[in-house]
Design a protein around this motif. Structure first.
Motif, PDB file in Angstrom:
ATOM      1  N   TYR A  59       0.806  -1.218   0.000  1.00 37.75           N
ATOM      2  CA  TYR A  59       0.000   0.000   0.000  1.00 37.75           C
ATOM      3  C   TYR A  59       0.843   1.274   0.000  1.00 37.75           C
ATOM      4  N   GLN A  64      -2.196   1.846  -8.511  1.00 37.04           N
ATOM      5  CA  GLN A  64      -3.613   1.678  -8.826  1.00 37.04           C
ATOM      6  C   GLN A  64      -3.824   1.424 -10.318  1.00 37.04           C
ATOM      7  N   ILE A 146      -6.855  -7.126   0.341  1.00 37.66           N
ATOM      8  CA  ILE A 146      -5.613  -7.141  -0.427  1.00 37.66           C
ATOM      9  C   ILE A 146      -4.553  -8.032   0.222  1.00 37.66           C
ATOM     10  N   THR A 220     -10.115   0.617  -9.206  1.00 34.96           N
ATOM     11  CA  THR A 220      -9.943   0.156  -7.830  1.00 34.96           C
ATOM     12  C   THR A 220      -9.372   1.283  -6.977  1.00 34.96           C
ATOM     13  N   GLU A 221      -9.490   1.115  -5.673  1.00 36.69           N
ATOM     14  CA  GLU A 221      -8.882   2.075  -4.749  1.00 36.69           C
ATOM     15  C   GLU A 221      -8.770   1.426  -3.380  1.00 36.69           C
ATOM     16  N   VAL A 222      -7.581   1.466  -2.804  1.00 38.37           N
ATOM     17  CA  VAL A 222      -7.394   0.940  -1.451  1.00 38.37           C
ATOM     18  C   VAL A 222      -8.075   1.879  -0.465  1.00 38.37           C
ATOM     19  N   ALA A 235      -9.787  -3.199  -0.707  1.00 40.05           N
ATOM     20  CA  ALA A 235      -9.888  -2.237  -1.810  1.00 40.05           C
ATOM     21  C   ALA A 235     -11.282  -2.262  -2.420  1.00 40.05           C
TER      22      ALA A 235
END
Length: 252
Positions: A59, A64, A146, A220-222, A235
């Motif tokens: 992370y 991304q 993740i 996507t996005e953490v 995510a």
């Protein structure tokens, strides 16, 4: 015979429409949108040959764009295996879906009919507002971990560990209570994409393999608050399929 010929011309026309032809996103956010460099540079085979998808998701150095591309090519790899044509990249779908991912919290990505309706409403309004030509679209949402964490197993955070990024370990069993637990490893970009594909089943999977769609965007996005030391990070995932309806032809 005449009707068949007209249908053939219409099908040929829509297949020949380039990814950006007549589908311009005029929204302010789209002006600063950058297209996915991995998708533009590679095809499905050459992308996986690079080995980029085998890197672990960290992370602190999370890419991304690479994760989005890995899911994109994984979908096309699945379609190719199922003898379906590959889906094309489209910056309009990508721009709109990236806006939605960035502007909505994780609760909006829990799989429910209510959340799907919200996304569909958002896409419909944006398409109409910008005079985009997509008349057929479908969205799929999910929240995925993740880390390769086995559900319901106890784990702990080792604050003394300075060598690892996540510092999460499975709690040792009673017999091995005096030993260090096994580290919970992060997914690679490829294994995360495979996890997503396994999560898509039934009707949603049939849509993913449908010939009704010709474009796809993957975003996507953490979730930052999930990076708390006592949580398994996860995510948000949004996949949007786009296509066109063939206009009805009235018999004369």
């Amino acid at each position: 015979m005449r009707t068949f010929f007209i249908l053939y011309i219409i099908l040929w026309f829509f297949q020949e429409i380039p990814a950006q032809s007549g589908i311009a996103d005029t929204s302010p956010a789209a002006a600063n949108f950058i297209e996915n460099k991995y998708i533009l540079e590679y095809n499905t085979e050459s992308f996986f040959n690079t080995g980029l998808a085998n890197n672990q998701i960290e992370y602190l150095t999370f890419d991304q764009e690479l994760l989005n591309a890995t899911i994109f090519f994984s979908i096309n790899k699945l379609r190719k295996k199922s003898r379906k044509s590959e889906l094309k990249y489209n910056s309009v779908l990508d721009s709109l879906s990236s806006q939605y991912v960035a502007n909505n919290n994780a609760y909006k990505f829990k799989r429910s009919s209510y959340n799907i309706k919200n996304i569909s409403k958002f896409l419909f309004i944006e398409f109409k507002k910008n005079n985009n030509r997509f008349s057929l679209f479908s969205a799929n949402i999910n929240i995925l971990q993740i880390l390769k964490y086995t559900n319901n197993r106890r784990f702990y955070y080792d604050k003394t560990d300075t060598s690892k990024t996540y510092k999460l370990y499975y709690t040792p069993t009673y017999k091995d209570s005096d030993t260090i637990g096994v580290q919970i490893d992060p997914h690679t970009y490829k294994s995360f994409s495979e996890l997503y594909l396994r999560s898509v089943q039934g009707y949603e999977r049939r849509k993913l393999l449908s010939n009704s769609f010709c474009y796809v965007s993957c975003n996507t996005e953490v979730v930052e608050h999930s990076l708390d030391r006592k949580k398994i990070p996860f995510a948000k995932v949004l996949i949007v399929l786009g296509g066109f309806r063939i206009p009805e032809i009235k018999k004369k």
